[in-house]
Write a protein that holds these residues in place. Structure first.
Motif, mmCIF file in Angstrom:
data_model
loop_
_atom_site.group_PDB
_atom_site.id
_atom_site.type_symbol
_atom_site.label_atom_id
_atom_site.label_comp_id
_atom_site.label_asym_id
_atom_site.label_seq_id
_atom_site.Cartn_x
_atom_site.Cartn_y
_atom_site.Cartn_z
ATOM 1 N N ILE A 134 0.513 -1.336 0.146
ATOM 2 C CA ILE A 134 0.523 -0.190 -0.021
ATOM 3 C C ILE A 134 1.416 1.002 -0.144
ATOM 4 C CG2 ILE A 134 -1.867 1.142 1.665
ATOM 5 C CD1 ILE A 134 -2.640 -1.693 2.531
ATOM 6 N N ASN A 135 0.855 2.189 -1.017
ATOM 7 C CA ASN A 135 1.846 3.164 -1.428
ATOM 8 C C ASN A 135 3.248 2.287 -1.517
ATOM 9 O OD1 ASN A 135 0.225 4.884 -2.072
ATOM 10 N ND2 ASN A 135 -0.558 4.978 -0.045
ATOM 11 N N GLN A 136 4.109 2.786 0.157
ATOM 12 C CA GLN A 136 5.609 2.706 0.166
ATOM 13 C C GLN A 136 5.399 1.633 1.417
ATOM 14 O OE1 GLN A 136 8.224 3.292 -1.887
ATOM 15 N NE2 GLN A 136 6.202 4.327 -2.519
#
Length: 77
Positions: free
Chosen positions: A11-13
């Motif tokens: 999730i994103n980074q």
């Protein structure tokens, strides 16, 4: 075919090892708004069980919210 529940996700980074999520719950284990050894042990035992993400339960935003058995997010101590 492997179960997607046990597949990693990003999730994103943020990399999460699986898709098991423990939702927040009020435990009533704090003392005077402070985290206790009982709370630490509670979350440590669940973390060993393997959820990819754990959300800590209710935390007060001031001394008038909730009660003293809630974790206090309104004070750094």
């Amino acid at each position: 075919m492997t179960d997607p529940l046990f597949a990693p996700i990003k999730i994103n980074q943020l990399s999460i090892p699986n898709r098991i999520y423990m939702p927040p719950m009020h435990l009533g284990m704090a003392q005077a708004f402070e985290v206790t050894d009982q709370i630490v042990e509670f979350y440590a035992r669940r973390a060993k069980g393997g959820p990819g993400m754990i959300c800590v339960g209710y935390a007060t935003v001031d001394e008038l919210s909730g009660n003293t058995r809630n974790i206090g997010a309104h004070d750094d101590k």
